[in-house]
Design a protein around this motif. Sequence first.
Motif, PDB file in Angstrom:
ATOM      1  N   HIS A  82       3.863  -9.798   3.400  1.00  0.00           N
ATOM      2  CA  HIS A  82       2.952  -9.440   2.300  1.00  0.00           C
ATOM      3  C   HIS A  82       2.984  -7.935   2.088  1.00  0.00           C
ATOM      4  O   HIS A  82       2.313  -7.188   2.812  1.00  0.00           O
ATOM      5  CB  HIS A  82       1.527  -9.915   2.600  1.00  0.00           C
ATOM      6  N   HIS A  84       3.473  -4.781  -1.239  1.00  0.00           N
ATOM      7  CA  HIS A  84       3.603  -4.436  -2.664  1.00  0.00           C
ATOM      8  C   HIS A  84       4.415  -3.149  -2.704  1.00  0.00           C
ATOM      9  O   HIS A  84       3.869  -2.050  -2.616  1.00  0.00           O
ATOM     10  CB  HIS A  84       2.221  -4.252  -3.297  1.00  0.00           C
ATOM     11  N   LYS A 208       3.027 -16.118  -6.530  1.00  0.00           N
ATOM     12  CA  LYS A 208       1.780 -15.629  -5.929  1.00  0.00           C
ATOM     13  C   LYS A 208       0.639 -15.914  -6.892  1.00  0.00           C
ATOM     14  O   LYS A 208       0.741 -15.589  -8.082  1.00  0.00           O
ATOM     15  CB  LYS A 208       1.904 -14.123  -5.694  1.00  0.00           C
ATOM     16  N   HIS A 269      -4.836 -13.132   3.448  1.00  0.00           N
ATOM     17  CA  HIS A 269      -6.129 -12.512   3.818  1.00  0.00           C
ATOM     18  C   HIS A 269      -7.055 -13.529   4.491  1.00  0.00           C
ATOM     19  O   HIS A 269      -7.398 -13.357   5.640  1.00  0.00           O
ATOM     20  CB  HIS A 269      -6.853 -11.855   2.632  1.00  0.00           C
ATOM     21  N   ASP A 342       0.008  -6.514   3.643  1.00  0.00           N
ATOM     22  CA  ASP A 342      -0.496  -6.081   2.328  1.00  0.00           C
ATOM     23  C   ASP A 342      -0.250  -4.588   2.094  1.00  0.00           C
ATOM     24  O   ASP A 342      -0.988  -3.944   1.339  1.00  0.00           O
ATOM     25  CB  ASP A 342      -1.993  -6.409   2.170  1.00  0.00           C
TER      26      ASP A 342
HETATM   27 ZN    ZN Z   1      -1.601  -8.094  -1.699  1.00  0.00          ZN
END
Ligand code: ZN
Length: 427
Positions: A82, A84, A208, A269, A342
Amino acid sequence: MSRVAAGLAALMLSAGAAQAATLIHAGRVIDGVSDSVRTNQTVVVDAGKITAIESGFRSPADGDRVIDLRNGTLLPGLFDMHVHLTGEYSAHSEMDDYKLNEADVAIDGVVYAQRTLMAGFTTVRDLGDEFRASISLRNAISAGKVPGPRIVAAGKAIASTGGHADPTNGWARKFPANPGPEDGVINGVDDARKAVRQRYKDGSDTIKITATGGVLSIAKNGLNPQMTEEEIRAVVSTARDYGFKVAAHAHGAEGIKRAVRGGVDSIEHGTFMDDEGMKLMKEHGTFYVPTLSAGRWVYEKAQDPDFFPAIVRPKALQVGPQIQATFARAYKSGVKIMFGTDTGVGKHGDNGREFKLMIDGGMPPMEAIRVATSVPAKFLGLDDKTGSIAVGKLGELVGVPGDPLGDIALMERVVFVMKDNTVYKAP
Ligand SMILES: [Zn+2]
């Protein structure tokens, strides 16, 4: 002959020598699959593939390169499930929405991809971008134009109106702001199907969705369910037509359960996952990607009253500490886990911090390494190529100083990175 010309000739000779290989002399080898550690090994990489794993330190033949990791540990290239890659959250992120063009985002992505690779992550799942930049970045990396990890890209995440990945949340009414399925905003099952098909057209590798509110979006609630179960089912069934897996961002208990019942492959999460949600995940075989480092990061940043927009700060204070406790419960209850940070929330290149947080949550170090190597490789259908150290696998390898089983923080100090038959970092 000048010195330069002589050097060049020598270089060409070594490049031409058929036997030239990279010999990694490793004090310890953790292969990503087994529980045992092999000591004092030579791992040979030739033409990008592992061709031999031998006891002892083999002497190099002419032209061979030796990597001296005798005081360290060799591991498979790491996976972060995960990230970005095309952005990094900052105190001015809200303004960036109005100021950054496609090219800015693309260039940032090139920089962040390289940082991620240098931190030892040779494969990432990118779960949401802007301007389809992660797809262009994936293509440039796989074509060898820029250094970076292999990217499994979702492209634009799919949300509902006002939901966590609606790109126009918080905009003044004078800006046109009614995005539809093409921009990843759906309302109803037809939109859901169209949004997935648009991702297929865009060149995405995976899907996603944002099944609940989120911390960093300009919206009040970080937990509320934001898709119906019918919408999620429509996303998942359409995704299957195209061979896509589906990852669901979800913080609140109800949204988590809808996503799991709707058939998604992973929950991201999972902050307020309750016992029923954990039971459902075990029944469905759904993976949990906890992103503990993002929880920690938003909580730390929220101590500064001015860092986040006012609507975001209470959510950051609430969600951050909770993920760590949920991870500990989920791990204990037997929910399947994969490593994911993340990052983008938090600094690119700090991905390795997740290991320490997972160990703090009760996972043994060897298992934390497995859920960052062979487990995600299998999930992504890449286990015939990578995710473990074995003869025939790609030479996607990383090294850390010392023994990470004794000191997991060493996973944050990667000293050797190899991918695509290139040594990007050497001790
Ligand atoms: Zn994310």
